[in-house]
Design a protein around this motif. Structure first.
Motif, PDB file in Angstrom:
ATOM      1  N   ILE A 168       0.847  -1.196   0.000  1.00 38.45           N
ATOM      2  CA  ILE A 168       0.000   0.000   0.000  1.00 38.45           C
ATOM      3  C   ILE A 168       0.882   1.245   0.000  1.00 38.45           C
ATOM      4  O   ILE A 168       1.549   1.530   0.995  1.00 38.45           O
ATOM      5  CB  ILE A 168      -0.935   0.042   1.222  1.00 38.45           C
ATOM      6  N   PRO A 169       0.903   2.027  -1.090  1.00 35.31           N
ATOM      7  CA  PRO A 169       1.679   3.271  -1.139  1.00 35.31           C
ATOM      8  C   PRO A 169       1.194   4.244  -0.060  1.00 35.31           C
ATOM      9  O   PRO A 169       0.035   4.191   0.361  1.00 35.31           O
ATOM     10  CB  PRO A 169       1.407   3.806  -2.548  1.00 35.31           C
ATOM     11  N   PRO A 170       2.061   5.145   0.389  1.00 40.45           N
ATOM     12  CA  PRO A 170       1.734   5.991   1.557  1.00 40.45           C
ATOM     13  C   PRO A 170       0.513   6.881   1.382  1.00 40.45           C
ATOM     14  O   PRO A 170      -0.342   6.956   2.273  1.00 40.45           O
ATOM     15  CB  PRO A 170       3.011   6.819   1.749  1.00 40.45           C
ATOM     16  N   PHE A 171       0.399   7.598   0.248  1.00 40.11           N
ATOM     17  CA  PHE A 171      -0.737   8.496   0.065  1.00 40.11           C
ATOM     18  C   PHE A 171      -2.025   7.705  -0.127  1.00 40.11           C
ATOM     19  O   PHE A 171      -3.101   8.146   0.286  1.00 40.11           O
ATOM     20  CB  PHE A 171      -0.511   9.423  -1.128  1.00 40.11           C
ATOM     21  N   THR A 172      -1.914   6.531  -0.750  1.00 38.78           N
ATOM     22  CA  THR A 172      -3.073   5.666  -0.933  1.00 38.78           C
ATOM     23  C   THR A 172      -3.596   5.184   0.418  1.00 38.78           C
ATOM     24  O   THR A 172      -4.811   5.195   0.678  1.00 38.78           O
ATOM     25  CB  THR A 172      -2.720   4.457  -1.808  1.00 38.78           C
ATOM     26  N   SER A 193       1.515   8.155 -11.063  1.00 39.94           N
ATOM     27  CA  SER A 193       2.913   7.751 -11.170  1.00 39.94           C
ATOM     28  C   SER A 193       3.093   6.237 -11.180  1.00 39.94           C
ATOM     29  O   SER A 193       4.210   5.730 -11.214  1.00 39.94           O
ATOM     30  CB  SER A 193       3.723   8.355 -10.024  1.00 39.94           C
ATOM     31  N   GLY A 194       1.974   5.496 -11.146  1.00 37.24           N
ATOM     32  CA  GLY A 194       2.028   4.047 -11.252  1.00 37.24           C
ATOM     33  C   GLY A 194       2.034   3.297  -9.943  1.00 37.24           C
ATOM     34  O   GLY A 194       2.119   2.061  -9.925  1.00 37.24           O
ATOM     35  N   LYS A 195       1.928   4.005  -8.830  1.00 33.83           N
ATOM     36  CA  LYS A 195       1.924   3.353  -7.523  1.00 33.83           C
ATOM     37  C   LYS A 195       0.482   3.112  -7.091  1.00 33.83           C
ATOM     38  O   LYS A 195      -0.235   4.048  -6.735  1.00 33.83           O
ATOM     39  CB  LYS A 195       2.641   4.221  -6.487  1.00 33.83           C
ATOM     40  N   VAL A 196       0.067   1.856  -7.144  1.00 35.62           N
ATOM     41  CA  VAL A 196      -1.315   1.510  -6.800  1.00 35.62           C
ATOM     42  C   VAL A 196      -1.320   0.437  -5.721  1.00 35.62           C
ATOM     43  O   VAL A 196      -0.359  -0.306  -5.539  1.00 35.62           O
ATOM     44  CB  VAL A 196      -2.087   1.009  -8.033  1.00 35.62           C
ATOM     45  N   LEU A 215      -4.100  11.096  -6.093  1.00 34.12           N
ATOM     46  CA  LEU A 215      -4.212  11.037  -7.551  1.00 34.12           C
ATOM     47  C   LEU A 215      -2.828  11.093  -8.222  1.00 34.12           C
ATOM     48  O   LEU A 215      -2.570  10.395  -9.206  1.00 34.12           O
ATOM     49  CB  LEU A 215      -5.085  12.189  -8.048  1.00 34.12           C
ATOM     50  N   TYR A 216      -1.940  11.925  -7.685  1.00 34.67           N
ATOM     51  CA  TYR A 216      -0.577  12.010  -8.222  1.00 34.67           C
ATOM     52  C   TYR A 216       0.141  10.677  -8.058  1.00 34.67           C
ATOM     53  O   TYR A 216       0.850  10.219  -8.966  1.00 34.67           O
ATOM     54  CB  TYR A 216       0.198  13.112  -7.503  1.00 34.67           C
ATOM     55  N   GLU A 217      -0.048  10.042  -6.915  1.00 33.24           N
ATOM     56  CA  GLU A 217       0.595   8.752  -6.654  1.00 33.24           C
ATOM     57  C   GLU A 217       0.097   7.694  -7.628  1.00 33.24           C
ATOM     58  O   GLU A 217       0.889   6.904  -8.166  1.00 33.24           O
ATOM     59  CB  GLU A 217       0.316   8.328  -5.206  1.00 33.24           C
ATOM     60  N   MET A 218      -1.210   7.672  -7.869  1.00 30.19           N
ATOM     61  CA  MET A 218      -1.758   6.717  -8.831  1.00 30.19           C
ATOM     62  C   MET A 218      -1.249   6.989 -10.231  1.00 30.19           C
ATOM     63  O   MET A 218      -0.909   6.063 -10.979  1.00 30.19           O
ATOM     64  CB  MET A 218      -3.296   6.768  -8.817  1.00 30.19           C
TER      65      MET A 218
END
Length: 293
Positions: A27-31, A203-206, A198-201
């Motif tokens: 799980i990426p941090p902002f997600t 950039s490919g981090k889901v 949204l920026y994190e997504m």
């Protein structure tokens, strides 16, 4: 009752630290921050919508306070913690996190001229010594081997943000229902988190949707977000930020206990010595020994 709420709060947050570190690859941090608070808001609204409607004028009157607290306590603090856990260890995070009681005292003095007594200052020092003893495994050499990195800087920023949030609870609007307040700051926090998510997504981090990731979101939303925040807010309003701050030092205690229960780790003598110091320090900052203090 307020002290029981503080104990439960640190227990829930200890689980949050352990889980966020364990799931940082899934799980990426902002997600994690976004879905934690979105899930929390959905749960909150089922109970808070009546209070929000009844107290809309009161909330509007104190909108600046609610917006500031939402930016600090929801959008800022949690985001920095999850960023930190991407590149630092749980030990480092707990070590840096242990500076929060001192930072709360500084912020309370700067913002509201609240001064800790000599006994309270000494109590913070005693409980902090217990934290260091646990982290160092009873040997100073272990502590000297701890290396710090960018994640630790994020954690320090998070600690400062939380200290500001806690000290600022002194301005909590009288009569505002806890659920209305909590829902309000969560909405503000989600506005801050949405573009980062949204920026994190983009950039490919889901997030990998697995039973583990779903369980993580549910835990941090219900226990580390809704219950812990409501308990902390209530307790700080009742006993003050300076008395509540040292309870943060219970986090390494609960982390050790959770590790024994769920990870099969062992309790050593330095754990017990550190726990004794932490409880001694908390008692010194919490309970008066003479009418003049």
């Amino acid at each position: 009752m307020s002290y029981v709420l503080l104990v439960l709060t640190t227990l829930f947050w200890s689980g949050n630290f352990v889980i966020s570190r364990g799931m940082h690859t899934e799980i990426p941090p902002f997600t994690l921050a976004f879905w934690r608070w979105m899930t929390a808001l959905l749960i909150l609204l089922s109970f808070a919508v009546v209070h929000l409607w009844r107290q809309r004028e009161l909330a509007r009157t104190h909108s600046r306070f609610i917006i500031l607290q939402g930016i600090l306590g929801v959008g800022g603090f949690n985001t920095m913690v999850y960023l930190a856990m991407q590149t630092t260890t749980a030990i480092n995070a707990v070590l840096v996190n242990s500076s929060i009681p001192v930072l709360i005292a500084v912020c309370s003095w700067v913002l509201y001229k609240e001064i800790m007594s000599v006994r309270q200052c000494f109590g913070v020092l005693v409980s902090l010594t217990g934290v260091v003893l646990i982290i160092a495994h009873g040997e100073l050499a272990h502590l000297l081997q701890v290396s710090f990195n960018r994640g630790d800087l994020y954690m320090l920023v998070a600690a400062v943000i939380w200290a500001l949030y806690s000290a600022n609870l002194k301005r909590y609007p009288q009569g505002l229902h806890p659920l209305a307040y909590q829902s309000g700051i969560v909405m503000v926090g989600l506005v801050v988190l949405l573009p980062l998510y949204l920026y994190e997504m983009a950039s490919g981090k889901v997030m990998s949707v697995t039973p583990g990731s779903v369980a993580t979101i549910v835990y941090v939303a219900l226990f580390a977000s809704i219950l812990a925040y409501i308990f902390w807010n209530r307790a700080v309003r009742d006993v003050g930020a300076n008395k509540a701050g040292p309870f943060i030092h219970l986090m390494p205690v609960f982390s050790a206990i959770l590790a024994v229960l769920f990870l099969g780790e062992k309790i050593y003598s330095y754990h017990l010595q550190g726990i004794a110091l932490i409880f001694t320090g908390i008692a010194m900052t919490t309970f008066k020994v003479s009418p003049g203090e």
